[in-house]
Design a protein around this motif. Structure first.
Motif, short mmCIF file in Angstrom:
data_model
loop_
_atom_site.label_atom_id
_atom_site.label_comp_id
_atom_site.label_asym_id
_atom_site.label_seq_id
_atom_site.Cartn_x
_atom_site.Cartn_y
_atom_site.Cartn_z
N ALA A 1 0.86 -1.36 -0.17
CA ALA A 1 0.07 -0.07 0.06
C ALA A 1 0.94 1.36 0.19
O ALA A 1 0.62 2.23 -0.63
N VAL A 2 1.87 1.05 0.75
CA VAL A 2 2.79 2.25 1.07
C VAL A 2 3.62 2.31 -0.46
O VAL A 2 3.86 3.80 -0.97
N ALA A 3 4.21 1.30 -0.93
CA ALA A 3 4.97 1.40 -2.25
C ALA A 3 4.25 1.88 -3.27
O ALA A 3 4.62 2.59 -4.02
N ASP A 4 2.83 1.60 -3.41
CA ASP A 4 1.97 2.23 -4.60
C ASP A 4 2.03 3.52 -4.18
O ASP A 4 1.89 4.34 -5.41
N GLN A 5 1.74 4.07 -3.26
CA GLN A 5 2.01 5.63 -3.07
C GLN A 5 2.99 6.46 -3.38
O GLN A 5 3.18 7.48 -4.16
#
Length: 204
Positions: free
Chosen positions: A55-59
């Motif tokens: 989720a954070v990597a996608d951001q």
């Protein structure tokens, strides 16, 4: 140079990294953990860690950075008598768990998931679990009520801490103590090597 992003709001994980000379950027994933329904404790911890990290990597892939970035997500689950236990949230639940835990032993599972980002592209991803056996003291009812009354057990996996007020109630461990706090530094080091970097690159 390589940057480390901790996809967790856990102050214990952040403090553990800082004590090892690493100052990560903290980005809370904000994911809905209830979407993961794996009943296997080790599998549950790893699945939750991956959910947070991705989720954070996608951001981050939406705003590319000049240097490689490693995103690490972690989640911990206590296995007690074959059942999985996360954060109790409510005092009543924490008291019930401590009645089952006292004089007993459990396994603290922590899932670790790492994503490497270069120029806005996710170029590497890997997950690993770690397990540590935890032996609990035979607490009295009064000790359980007092400990739960502090509020500390409500927001931590397994309703206890090793590095806080719960320390006196843990009589021994078998394995990595950092894993009980929520992030295994030896496991993370090996994962970072797998991503093509070295641990000293993370030192502040």
């Amino acid at each position: 140079m390589v940057g480390l992003v901790l996809a967790s709001q856990s102050p214990a994980r952040l403090a553990t990294l800082r004590s090892a000379g690493v100052e990560p950027e903290v980005i809370v994933s904000g994911v809905d953990e209830s979407v993961i329904t794996d009943t296997d404790p080790a599998g549950l911890a790893l699945a939750l860690a991956e959910l947070k990290a991705r989720a954070v990597a996608d951001q981050l892939t939406q705003r590319p950075r000049a240097t490689p970035t490693l995103v690490v997500g972690c989640d911990s689950v206590l296995e007690l008598d074959g059942a999985s236990y996360g954060k109790p949230h409510e005092p009543r639940v924490a008291v019930e768990r401590w009645h089952a835990m006292r004089g007993n032993k459990g396994v603290l599972h922590t899932g670790h998931f790492l994503v490497k980002i270069i120029d806005g592209q996710q170029v590497y991803a890997a997950g690993r679990g770690a397990a540590t056996v935890v032996h609990f003291a035979d607490l009295s009812d009064a000790e359980i009520e007092a400990y739960v009354g502090t509020g500390e057990p409500l927001a931590v996996a397994g309703s206890f801490t090793l590095d806080g007020l719960g320390g006196p109630f843990v009589t021994g461990i078998e394995g990595d103590p950092h894993n009980v706090v929520g992030i295994s530094l030896p496991v993370l080091r090996e994962m970072i090597i797998g991503a093509g970097h070295s641990w000293p690159e993370l030192w502040s």
